[in-house]
Design an enzyme around this catalytic site. Structure first.
Site, PDB file in Angstrom:
ATOM      1  N   ASP A 416      40.442  45.262  42.248  1.00 10.32           N
ATOM      2  CA  ASP A 416      40.984  44.263  41.585  1.00 10.32           C
ATOM      3  C   ASP A 416      40.549  43.929  40.252  1.00 10.32           C
ATOM      4  O   ASP A 416      39.452  44.119  39.920  1.00 10.32           O
ATOM      5  CB  ASP A 416      41.081  43.442  42.726  1.00 10.32           C
ATOM      6  CG  ASP A 416      41.623  42.007  42.339  1.00 10.32           C
ATOM      7  OD1 ASP A 416      42.849  41.912  41.658  1.00 10.32           O
ATOM      8  OD2 ASP A 416      41.092  40.668  42.520  1.00 10.32           O
ATOM      9  N   GLU A 514      43.846  26.749  37.122  1.00 11.66           N
ATOM     10  CA  GLU A 514      44.297  25.440  37.070  1.00 11.66           C
ATOM     11  C   GLU A 514      43.321  24.734  36.539  1.00 11.66           C
ATOM     12  O   GLU A 514      43.551  23.693  35.769  1.00 11.66           O
ATOM     13  CB  GLU A 514      45.144  25.051  38.338  1.00 11.66           C
ATOM     14  CG  GLU A 514      46.246  25.950  38.502  1.00 11.66           C
ATOM     15  CD  GLU A 514      47.043  25.228  39.896  1.00 11.66           C
ATOM     16  OE1 GLU A 514      46.512  24.470  40.567  1.00 11.66           O
ATOM     17  OE2 GLU A 514      48.187  25.289  39.640  1.00 11.66           O
ATOM     18  N   ARG A 610      43.669  35.553  29.533  1.00 13.99           N
ATOM     19  CA  ARG A 610      44.966  35.417  30.490  1.00 13.99           C
ATOM     20  C   ARG A 610      45.760  34.124  29.754  1.00 13.99           C
ATOM     21  O   ARG A 610      45.521  33.206  29.755  1.00 13.99           O
ATOM     22  CB  ARG A 610      44.326  34.735  31.953  1.00 13.99           C
ATOM     23  CG  ARG A 610      43.592  35.720  32.601  1.00 13.99           C
ATOM     24  CD  ARG A 610      42.776  35.024  33.500  1.00 13.99           C
ATOM     25  NE  ARG A 610      43.308  34.560  34.713  1.00 13.99           N
ATOM     26  CZ  ARG A 610      43.712  35.363  35.786  1.00 13.99           C
ATOM     27  NH1 ARG A 610      43.231  36.586  35.805  1.00 13.99           N
ATOM     28  NH2 ARG A 610      44.304  34.854  36.806  1.00 13.99           N
ATOM     29  N   ASP A 692      48.124  41.018  36.575  1.00 11.97           N
ATOM     30  CA  ASP A 692      48.072  40.589  35.340  1.00 11.97           C
ATOM     31  C   ASP A 692      48.863  41.196  34.543  1.00 11.97           C
ATOM     32  O   ASP A 692      49.529  42.189  34.633  1.00 11.97           O
ATOM     33  CB  ASP A 692      46.443  40.615  34.926  1.00 11.97           C
ATOM     34  CG  ASP A 692      46.120  39.135  34.447  1.00 11.97           C
ATOM     35  OD1 ASP A 692      47.163  38.552  33.913  1.00 11.97           O
ATOM     36  OD2 ASP A 692      45.062  38.806  34.154  1.00 11.97           O
ATOM     37  N   LYS A 813      49.844  47.157  45.958  1.00  9.24           N
ATOM     38  CA  LYS A 813      48.501  47.696  46.069  1.00  9.24           C
ATOM     39  C   LYS A 813      48.252  48.502  47.140  1.00  9.24           C
ATOM     40  O   LYS A 813      47.813  49.582  47.147  1.00  9.24           O
ATOM     41  CB  LYS A 813      47.450  46.452  45.823  1.00  9.24           C
ATOM     42  CG  LYS A 813      47.490  45.617  44.654  1.00  9.24           C
ATOM     43  CD  LYS A 813      46.379  44.556  44.620  1.00  9.24           C
ATOM     44  CE  LYS A 813      46.451  43.646  43.512  1.00  9.24           C
ATOM     45  NZ  LYS A 813      45.195  42.783  43.374  1.00  9.24           N
TER      46      LYS A 813
END
EC number: 7.6.2.1
Lengths: 1162, 368
Positions: A416, A514, A610, A692, A813
């Site tokens: 990951d 967040e 990101r 992503d 995945k």
């Protein structure tokens, strides 16, 4: 019991779809067991289990039969039981003790262990079941034992108490009807999660009030999924029922703990074994390692050998007996019973007797030793200080010890990205509003410097129009999230604490992005204060508190990849704020400065940041009503709720106005690049599977050296397939990839390191995205062509050292892992991840590794091994995996070898004793050979052996290639061991035979008998197999010396003792003084020494020659050097500087038995 | 066999985890053992380490082999198959008839010793193709009876099948097929230097032929009172069916050599490992002339009481005379094996030396 199950239609379920009406698999719970006012419902009482948790498997009475049954269900135990029974029933050469005792030992040890574990479980169960809880009965709080809770009871839970069953929150001591819960013991996440009371009951905060609630709860029957729950509560107020949806945010799970809330009232809906925690007890499917598969293959071979031997001997026996002179000589008359027996029965009995005689070739003890090796060996992983992380205070955790050796066999690593390769420690970098970039500045230790201007503009100052959207953007980020404020102080202190930046309160969220965003906003001047009474409070730049009523939260999910909130400003306007991945926002945007933002987003993504896009939509009251209706309808659905919610969200999140984008940096984990590079050098292919964006992920891949400067990166993305058909794209790529390998580059032939550095070493990387991947995998209209795509894709992947799959859904995945697993080489795969979205791939891969990360403990909980950091993977694979593989493969091979040595002389002896099944060795020797004389040295070897020093293994990852492809358990090596065993057996048997050949070998002329012969062979045997291990041991600690020499001494002492006494309880005394008499004879000593030497000589010669002529990389490194310090030997340097040929598995042409690994370089 | 020992590592661990929260609560001990860093010696089998050993071994084996060969050459052995030899052929023929099985038959065999047998001379009888190692046969004995346990004397173990009791249900002592088939030929050796010389009986000492421990510890007669005779002790038992004499009368000359401690019986009860075997019968007594130096060369004759039938299983019977050194009898296997090993090791050592010379001197050579 007043709890009932509805069979009829619920009167309040107006807008249900037809399918739901048939759905009877739900339960209706009457809160406080109070029947509702005449509801015209016919109900059938349903029995629910009480709240007793039974994790124990056995009771006092059924332990023995049940445990025995469980144990004999295992095929190997069953085999030994059958052998034992055969020995009991028919007249067999060896006493039943010889196989009964080891079996009894194994069974007893296992039973004791399981019994002890079960006793512990009983104890734990009792303490849980008897723990006191508080129930509200008739307006009074009553104490009772936890196990007596029934469905429908209203419970009072106080702060820091653990929930005794699954509960629906009715009300809490907090005004807003929320409570905080930590689920640390369920899934390891220690963050506080907020749960919500049912809106209509949250005001009932005393016993009496709670007692007055009249309501029923309808919910599904218990499901094991911890995060899913659908239900509905019908509240009767003035006999007017109100239906409210219930979701997982209302459900308090057994095992979780109440925090930061004085008390709550809640009603039990699932009890005892029906709680979600109990339903999650069941274990995962067992994974089997490659070594175990080889072991089973060998077992089958040996079983065939066993049956073959028994068969050959049976046939030969009857051939031999065909001569009437030999059938029944006068000195060996048969009993009458035997004479009467039919020849077929006699032959069958003989066959069984041979089976029994030779059954030791498949030893019970091997299973015990392998189990012990794995169990004890896994402690070295847990003890490893190098894999201890100070920050987390955690060391590696082994959840299954069955796969230790598989760690040394990994060919594909699926990792990951977020939280695994990267820290998942997000830092807000910048935001971009309509193309203007804002960077927060003056950060000092994460704190905003007091007094400084909180914003730094990069762009020219925006106009008033821009200022408006800027403020909207900041507010959007302050509102559109699910962050909680964790308060350490009183409620009044929060504002103060946040304002002055003291760490007394901080933000918590399941998503670190967040938190980073909200903290970034704080630095830019907008501080999110709290959620109070459904109102979110923001402290704006002018230090004014703005309040927004939070109307709806459209939660984040990984399919939609966005989340939204609907808020009502104090002015009354209703806004929908949406934030999410660019790909999921841009298609829904109708206006805004899309191009500028897109540019910036792409720029940031390339930097490895990101990015998230933020958009909004102003809702008119009518639109809001419509939205509300949509959501409520979906939420009230009992059936298919998720799908309907997703549809509703899809309808709501449209026609957005783009506000801007944010960029958050996720730093690489320490030593991530080094680890990836090591894995590459070790011959593993590393795949990054991430959800992503492609650009972000690619940047991370470059940073982590997954793609190097020389890597030719191939793309197979939607962008490309738009230009070119998938078919053409795939074929193009495969042509590109395959071309260089047609050249006769033969790695094995060209020892010149310089050429290794030249351009020939082109190394490919592939980037593929989720959409293209599903196109590749999807069975097309013609099934054949789809199969082709898959094959071509696999072919391309096989030739790429690194593959990046971006934009992946969690299930994809697992699909990828499955695809690779099923490809024709059946490579060993390893999946590593930290989040819930990695669980599917962790469970799918051969070895699943969980990182104890920030996104909760689910991955770690479902993994086979859990490590604190990605960098620990290096030691895990390169050192532990390597060692365990070497150790267990030697263990397996050696075990078969030593039993061939043991049993083959018995086979040979049959040719001299008229095929009469006469055992060669005494019963005690037969029984104890595997249990005590030769068991400990190999067990110790398999725990301690280090053929190469730990530091060298870490420094030179290429050594990992030496053991790839299960090379120590390949057939040639197995055959070598078997032949060696047969040779040793021949040497022992015939050596002793010629020595005994009708001559005296004592100085007093006396003769020796058959037991002396057997003992002589056995003595040579024990010494030979032990010395064989001595030759193989490369790591002699004092423990090795102690155990190896100790076990030989034990054999001698035992033999002296066994032959030194006339054993009073035994019927036969055949071993009396046999061993001592043998030792008193000079020739016996001389022959023992000679036979041991002759037995070991070929192996020594083979080792020496192989090492001198065809050394493996491993063997070269083993050569002792004058200064074994940090100076790296020349060849290691070569591996490091040159390109590492990942792609080719060289098959050297040398003697196959010499091949320690496939990678024997020239 | 999944999870035989090592199952729920993980679960236990996790639940503990929630309980402890100190920052260093789970830090593993940093001991050398736990970190797998115990000091250790790492020997490697390389040409250079092995070669000296190889040469030493070759020399050592050579020395041992040669000295053993010399020793073995010093021993003398004479084998005489008397199954059908001389007058024994009559006995052989007569025993072919099963009805004559129990009858005694005497015969004589003559032979000549070309060389003197110096030192202690051992007299063996040998049997060929007699499988004393058949499983049923071997098991058919009761050690508990023969170690002199009183209760076992009249309750022979079921192992003795089919010779536990006779037809009249009288227990057999010693029971079992092994004892039943005891070798019952007897020999008397005479020496006549040259034809016409006086005939000397060669004195054979018939004791000391069984293992000392067997004779003095393991095999015991059943306990008896001082007043009882051995015959009384065995009262209530019968001798094995093929025996001509009861067990308490096996040695008519020596009363202490009867019962279970009769040495011939003990020797027979030690079952041979292979179908061709020999067993010790007696040792030359070297107290009187002309036997003080051993057996002189010359003519010998053996008077044989020929009882033991071998023709049914195509067996042969032998008499073996042998001298013995510290190394035992005439066994050429061990010296030859040592010499062969020495040679092999030497060849391998030379081969390895060549390899070492060409490739192995320096491991780095390989890399260039």
């Amino acid at each position: 019991c007043m709890c009932v199950l509805t069979r009829s239609l619920n009167p309040f379920s107006g807008g249900q779809c037809a399918g739901e009406e048939d759905w009877v698999d739900n339960r209706t719970v009457y809160i406080g067991h109070k029947e509702p006012p005449p509801g015209a419902e016919a109900y059938i009482p349903q029995r629910y289990p009480d709240n007793r948790i039974v994790s124990s498997k056995y009771t006092f009475w059924n332990f023995v039969p049940k445990n025995l049954f469980e144990q004999f269900r295992r095929i190997a135990n069953f085999y030994f039981l059958i052998i034992f029974l055969v020995q009991l029933i028919i007249d067999t050469p060896t006493s039943p003790i010889t196989s009964g005792l080891p079996l009894f030992f194994v069974i007893t040890v296992t039973a004791i262990k399981q019994g002890y574990e079960d006793w512990l479980r009983h104890k734990a169960d009792n303490s849980v079941n008897q723990c006191p809880v508080h129930e509200v009965q008739h307006g009074k709080v009553v104490r009772k034992q936890s196990r007596k809770i029934r469905v429908g009871d209203v419970m009072l839970i106080k702060e820091n108490e653990t929930f005794p069953c699954d509960l629906i929150l009715l009300s809490s001591s907090r005004d807003d009807g929320t409570c905080f819960v930590t689920t640390a013991s369920l899934d390891g996440e220690s963050s506080h999660k907020t749960y919500y009371a049912v809106q209509d009951t949250k005001a009932y905060t005393t016993e009496e009030e709670v007692d007055s609630i009249k309501a029923t709860i309808e919910c599904e029957q218990p499901q094991p999924d911890l995060y899913k729950f659908v239900g509905r509560v019908n509240i009767y107020m003035d006999n007017e029922p109100v239906a409210r949806p219930l979701g997982s945010e209302n459900l308090l799970l057994r095992g979780a703990t109440l925090k930061n809330t004085a008390y709550i009232y809640a009603v039990a809906i699932y009890t005892g074994m029906e709680t979600k925690m109990a339903l999650n007890y069941q274990t995962k499917t067992q994974k089997r390692s490659a070594v175990e598969k080889s072991m089973n293959a060998y077992l089958v071979v040996y079983l065939c050998i066993l049956i073959g031997k028994a068969f050959i001997n049976t046939v030969l026996k009857y051939v031999w007996q065909a001569d009437p002179n030999q059938d029944e000589p006068w000195y060996n008359n048969r009993t009458d019973a035997e004479k009467e027996r039919h020849i077929v029965i006699r032959a069958f009995t003989d066959f069984l007797a041979y089976m029994v005689l030779f059954n030791y070739i498949i030893p019970v003890s091997m299973y015990v030793t392998v189990e012990m090796q794995k169990f004890l060996g896994s402690y070295f992983i847990m003890w490893d200080d190098d894999m201890y992380d100070k920050e987390l205070g955690e060391s590696a955790v082994v959840n299954t010890s069955d796969l230790n050796e598989e760690l040394g066999q990994v060919e594909y690593v699926f990792t990951d990205k977020t939280g695994t390769l990267t820290e998942n420690n997000m830092e807000f970098i910048e935001c971009c509003v309509d193309g203007h970039v804002y960077v927060p500045q003056a950060i000092c230790n994460g704190q905003v410097m007091p007094g400084s201007d909180t914003m730094d503009m990069i762009d020219s100052s925006p106009g008033p129009r821009a200022r408006e959207s800027e403020e909207l953007f900041f507010r959007a980020l302050c509102l559109c999230h699910t962050v909680q404020v964790k308060e350490e102080e009183t409620v009044d202190g929060i504002k103060h604490g946040l304002h002055s930046g003291r760490p007394s309160s901080f933000y918590i969220s399941s998503s670190p992005d967040e938190v980073a965003l909200v903290e970034g906003m704080k630095r830019l001047g907008y501080t999110y204060l709290r959620l109070k009474d459904s109102h979110m409070e923001i402290l704006n730049r002018e230090d004014q508190v703005e309040r927004f009523e939070l109307l709806e939260v459209l939660t984040f999910d990984s399919v939609r990849r966005r989340m939204s909130v609907i808020v009502r400003a104090s002015t009354g306007e209703v806004y929908l704020f949406c934030k999410g991945a660019d790909s999921s926002i841009f298609p829904r945007v109708v206006s805004g400065k899309v191009e500028e933002v897109k540019d910036r987003v792409e720029h940031n993504a390339i930097e490895g940041l990101r990015t998230l896009c933020v958009a909004y939509r102003a809702l008119t009251p009518e639109q809001y009503e419509e939205t509300y209706r949509l959501l409520n309808e979906a939420r009230l659905a009992l059936h298919d709720r998720d799908r309907r919610l997703a549809e509703a969200y899809d309808q709501i999140e449209t026609q957005l106005v783009l506000l801007g984008a944010t960029a958050v940096e996720d730093r690489l984990q320490e030593e991530a690049a080094d680890t990836v590079e090591s894995l590459h050098q070790a011959g593993m292919k590393v795949w990054v599977l991430t959800g992503d964006k492609m650009e972000t992920a690619a940047a991370t891949c470059y940073a982590s050296k997954l793609f190097r400067r020389g890597t030719r990166v191939l793309e197979l993305t939607t962008k490309r397939t738009e230009e070119q058909s998938l078919h053409d794209a795939l074929f193009d790529l495969s042509r590109t990839v395959l071309r260089p390998h047609r050249e006769p580059s033969g790695l094995g032939l060209d020892p010149d390191p310089v050429s290794g550095l030249s351009g020939e070493c082109s190394d490919f990387g592939l980037i593929i995205d989720g959409a293209t991947l599903s196109a590749v995998l999807q069975p097309g209209p013609e099934a054949s062509s789809a199969g082709d795509y898959k094959e071509i894709f696999l072919e391309i992947c096989r030739n790429c050292s690194a593959v990046l799959c971006c934009r992946m859904a969690p299930l994809q995945k697992a699909q990828i892992v499955k695809l690779i697993k099923a490809s024709k080489e059946h490579p060993i795969t390893l999946a590593i991840g930290d989040g819930a979205n990695d669980v599917s791939m962790i469970l799918e891969a051969h070895v699943g590794i969980g990182i104890m990360g920030k996104e909760g403990r689910q991955a770690a909980r479902n993994s086979d091994y859990a490590i604190p950091k990605f960098k620990h993977l290096k030691k895990m694979l390169l050192v532990h995996g390597h060692y365990y593989y070497i150790r267990i493969s030697e263990l397996v091979q050696y075990f078969f070898y030593k039993n061939v040595c043991f049993i083959f002389p018995q086979f040979l002896y049959q040719f001299f004793c008229g095929f009469s099944q006469q055992p060669l060795y005494d019963t005690a020797y037969l029984t104890l050979y595997n249990i005590s004389f030769t068991s400990l040295p190999i067990l110790l070897y398999s725990l301690m052996e280090q053929h190469i020093n730990i530091d060298i293994l870490r420094k030179d990852p290429t050594l990992y290639r030496d053991i790839s492809k299960n090379c120590l358990l390949r057939w040639p090596i197995f055959i070598y061991w078997t032949i060696l065993g047969v040779y040793d057996a021949m040497v022992m048997f015939f050596g002793a035979y010629f020595l005994f050949d009708n001559t005296t070998f004592t100085s007093n002329g006396q003769m020796f008998g058959n037991w002396t012969f057997g003992t002589l062979v056995f003595t040579v045997l024990v010494f030979t197999v032990t010395f064989k291990l001595v030759l193989d041991t490369h790591y002699w600690t004092w423990i090795n010396h102690f155990v190896i020499w100790g076990s030989l001494i034990f054999f001698v002492v035992f033999s002296l003792l066994w032959g030194g006494i006339i054993w009073p309880f035994l019927n036969y005394q055949r071993m009396y003084y046999v061993f001592m008499q043998m030792l008193s004879s000079g020739p016996a000593w001389l022959s023992i020494i000679l036979l041991i030497t002759a037995g070991l000589l070929p192996d020594v010669v083979k080792k020496v020659i192989c090492r001198a002529l065809w050394p493996t990389t491993t063997e070269r490194i083993q050569v002792p050097r004058p200064q074994p310090g940090p100076a790296t030997p020349a060849f290691i340097q070569r591996h490091h500087q040159g390109c590492v040929p990942n792609l080719v598995v060289s098959q050297p042409g040398c003697v196959p038995i010499c091949v320690l690994g496939t990678h024997r370089d020239a | 066999m999944q999870g035989l020992l090592g199952k729920p590592l993980g679960r236990v661990h996790w639940s503990n985890k929630a309980a402890k929260t100190g920052p260093l609560a789970h830090r593993p001990d940093n001991s050398a053992f736990m970190q797998q860093r115990l000091p250790a010696w790492s020997p490697m089998l390389t040409t250079s380490t092995v070669l000296p050993f190889m040469y030493c071994m070759a020399v050592l084996c050579l020395v041992v082999g040669v000295s053993l060969l010399i020793t073995v050459q010093g021993t003398q052995e004479m084998k005489l198959d008397y199954t059908e030899a001389g007058t024994c052929n009559n006995c052989f023929q007569s025993l072919k008839n099963v009805s004559n099985a129990g009858k005694s038959c005497s015969c004589r065999v003559v032979f000549t010793l070309e060389h003197e047998f110096k030192g202690d001379v051992f007299f063996y009888y040998g049997l060929q193709n007699f499988h004393q190692n058949l499983r049923k046969y071997m098991d058919s004995r009761d050690d508990a009876q023969m170690v002199g346990r009183k209760q076992n004397l009249k309750n022979p173990s079921s192992y003795c099948e089919p010779y536990i009791r006779d037809e009249k249900d009288v227990p057999i002592a010693p029971c079992g097929a092994v004892a039943n088939s005891m070798f019952n030929d007897s020999f008397a050796l005479q020496y006549q230097g040259q034809p016409g010389d006086p005939i000397n009986t060669v004195p054979l000492y018939r004791k000391g032929i069984a293992w000392y421990t067997d004779e003095n510890v393991k095999f015991r007669n059943p306990p008896k009172n001082k007043s009882q005779t051995l015959a009384q002790v065995f009262e209530g038992t019968t001798s094995p069916p093929y025996w001509q004499k009861p067990v308490y009368l096996l040695d008519p000359l020596d009363a202490t050599n009867n019962g279970f401690i009769n040495e011939d019986l003990i020797v027979w009860m030690r079952e041979a490992a292979f179908p061709n075997f020999k067993k010790l019968y007696g040792v030359l007594v070297r107290t009187q002339e002309p036997f003080t130096n051993g057996l002189p060369a010359g003519n010998y004759s053996i008077d044989i009481v020929y009882n033991f039938p071998v023709q049914y299983f195509k067996g042969r019977k032998q008499v073996v005379l042998s001298t013995v050194t510290w190394f035992g009898g005439q066994n050429r296997f061990l010296p030859i094996a040592y010499l062969v090993t020495s040679g092999l090791v030497f060849i391998i050592a030379i081969f390895l030396t060549v390899i070492w010379w060409k490739f192995g001197k320096d491991a780095k050579n390989m890399n260039e």
